[in-house]
Design a protein around this motif. Structure first.
Motif, short mmCIF file in Angstrom:
data_model
loop_
_atom_site.label_atom_id
_atom_site.label_comp_id
_atom_site.label_asym_id
_atom_site.label_seq_id
_atom_site.Cartn_x
_atom_site.Cartn_y
_atom_site.Cartn_z
N LEU A 100 0.84 -1.22 0.00
CA LEU A 100 0.00 0.00 0.00
C LEU A 100 0.86 1.25 0.00
O LEU A 100 0.57 2.22 -0.72
N LEU A 101 1.92 1.23 0.78
CA LEU A 101 2.81 2.40 0.83
C LEU A 101 3.50 2.62 -0.52
O LEU A 101 3.62 3.76 -0.99
N LYS A 102 3.93 1.56 -1.16
CA LYS A 102 4.56 1.69 -2.48
C LYS A 102 3.56 2.21 -3.51
O LYS A 102 3.91 3.03 -4.36
N ALA A 103 2.32 1.73 -3.44
CA ALA A 103 1.29 2.21 -4.37
C ALA A 103 1.00 3.68 -4.14
O ALA A 103 0.84 4.45 -5.10
N ALA A 104 0.95 4.10 -2.89
CA ALA A 104 0.71 5.52 -2.58
C ALA A 104 1.90 6.36 -3.04
O ALA A 104 1.72 7.48 -3.54
N GLN A 105 3.11 5.85 -2.88
CA GLN A 105 4.30 6.59 -3.31
C GLN A 105 4.28 6.84 -4.82
O GLN A 105 4.63 7.92 -5.28
N LYS A 106 3.83 5.83 -5.60
CA LYS A 106 3.74 6.00 -7.05
C LYS A 106 2.72 7.07 -7.43
O LYS A 106 2.81 7.65 -8.50
N ARG A 107 1.78 7.32 -6.57
CA ARG A 107 0.71 8.29 -6.85
C ARG A 107 0.94 9.61 -6.12
O ARG A 107 0.00 10.33 -5.83
N GLY A 108 2.15 9.88 -5.79
CA GLY A 108 2.47 11.16 -5.16
C GLY A 108 2.08 11.24 -3.70
O GLY A 108 1.84 12.34 -3.17
N VAL A 113 -9.11 4.02 -1.76
CA VAL A 113 -9.27 2.60 -1.47
C VAL A 113 -9.32 1.81 -2.78
O VAL A 113 -8.67 0.76 -2.92
N THR A 114 -10.07 2.30 -3.74
CA THR A 114 -10.18 1.59 -5.02
C THR A 114 -8.83 1.49 -5.72
O THR A 114 -8.47 0.44 -6.25
N GLN A 115 -8.07 2.57 -5.72
CA GLN A 115 -6.74 2.53 -6.33
C GLN A 115 -5.84 1.54 -5.60
O GLN A 115 -5.08 0.79 -6.23
N ALA A 116 -5.95 1.50 -4.27
CA ALA A 116 -5.14 0.57 -3.48
C ALA A 116 -5.51 -0.89 -3.79
O ALA A 116 -4.64 -1.75 -3.88
N VAL A 117 -6.82 -1.14 -3.96
CA VAL A 117 -7.26 -2.50 -4.30
C VAL A 117 -6.69 -2.89 -5.66
O VAL A 117 -6.18 -4.00 -5.84
N LEU A 118 -6.76 -1.99 -6.63
CA LEU A 118 -6.23 -2.29 -7.97
C LEU A 118 -4.72 -2.51 -7.94
O LEU A 118 -4.20 -3.39 -8.62
N ASP A 119 -4.00 -1.71 -7.16
CA ASP A 119 -2.54 -1.82 -7.14
C ASP A 119 -2.03 -3.02 -6.35
O ASP A 119 -0.98 -3.57 -6.67
N THR A 120 -2.76 -3.43 -5.33
CA THR A 120 -2.27 -4.52 -4.47
C THR A 120 -2.94 -5.86 -4.74
O THR A 120 -2.39 -6.90 -4.41
N TYR A 153 -6.45 8.96 0.96
CA TYR A 153 -5.53 8.84 2.09
C TYR A 153 -4.22 9.51 1.67
O TYR A 153 -3.61 9.13 0.68
N ASN A 154 -3.83 10.48 2.45
CA ASN A 154 -2.64 11.29 2.14
C ASN A 154 -1.53 10.88 3.10
O ASN A 154 -1.67 10.98 4.32
N PHE A 155 -0.42 10.43 2.53
CA PHE A 155 0.74 10.06 3.32
C PHE A 155 1.74 11.22 3.20
O PHE A 155 2.39 11.39 2.18
N LEU A 156 1.81 12.00 4.25
CA LEU A 156 2.62 13.23 4.22
C LEU A 156 4.11 12.95 4.08
O LEU A 156 4.83 13.75 3.51
#
Length: 158
Positions: A100-108, A113-120, A153-156
């Motif tokens: 999930l963290l890697k998927a969020a990193q690719k998206r800035g 949730v939907t993007q996370a489901v698709l990526d993982t 979900y924003n990972f600062l």
């Protein structure tokens, strides 16, 4: 079944009464047992007697072998065998969190949730549970997208 071969086989079987047991087996391609019957007088007559009832199947087997060698026997279609599909081992909670963290990193640093489901490839409940735990731990900050209202979900730190 070849009736001529069957008649000849029974006539050769009768040769056992003249001391030549096993000739019917030799005639039908059973060389090993034919020689055994020949030198043991048909296994002391027991094998010879049993063969009286087995001759039709021995003749049919020999006919099938001859047909197969000459190419006159239609080859059976191969039966497709189902190969089991390998089942993927579900990722552990730590692996899913890292994915999930890697998927969020690719998206800035932002992911829905939907993007996370698709990526993982994980399920919606699994992803939502991990993301909520990250929010509780202070690693992510949920916010609504102003145009669609989707929770992002924003990972600062990313």
């Amino acid at each position: 079944m070849n009736n001529n071969r069957l008649v000849v086989s029974y006539i050769l079987w009768l040769a056992c009464f003249m001391g030549f047991g096993g000739l019917h087996r030799l005639y039908n391609g059973k060389i090993g047992t034919g020689l055994l019957w020949f030198f043991t007088w048909g296994l002391c007559g027991i094998g010879q007697f049993i063969d009286l009832f087995l001759i039709p199947s021995v003749v049919e087997e020999h006919d099938l072998r001859l047909q197969a060698r000459s190419g006159r026997l239609p080859q059976p279609l191969p039966i497709p065998r189902a190969t089991p599909t390998p089942r993927a081992v579900p990722p552990t909670k730590d692996q899913l969190t890292l994915n999930l963290l890697k998927a969020a990193q690719k998206r800035g640093g932002k992911i829905s949730v939907t993007q996370a489901v698709l990526d993982t490839g994980a399920s919606f409940p699994e992803v939502e549970k991990i993301l909520q735990e990250m929010v509780k731990g202070g690693y992510a900050d949920p916010e609504n997208d102003p145009s669609s209202g989707i929770v992002i979900y924003n990972f600062l730190e990313l």
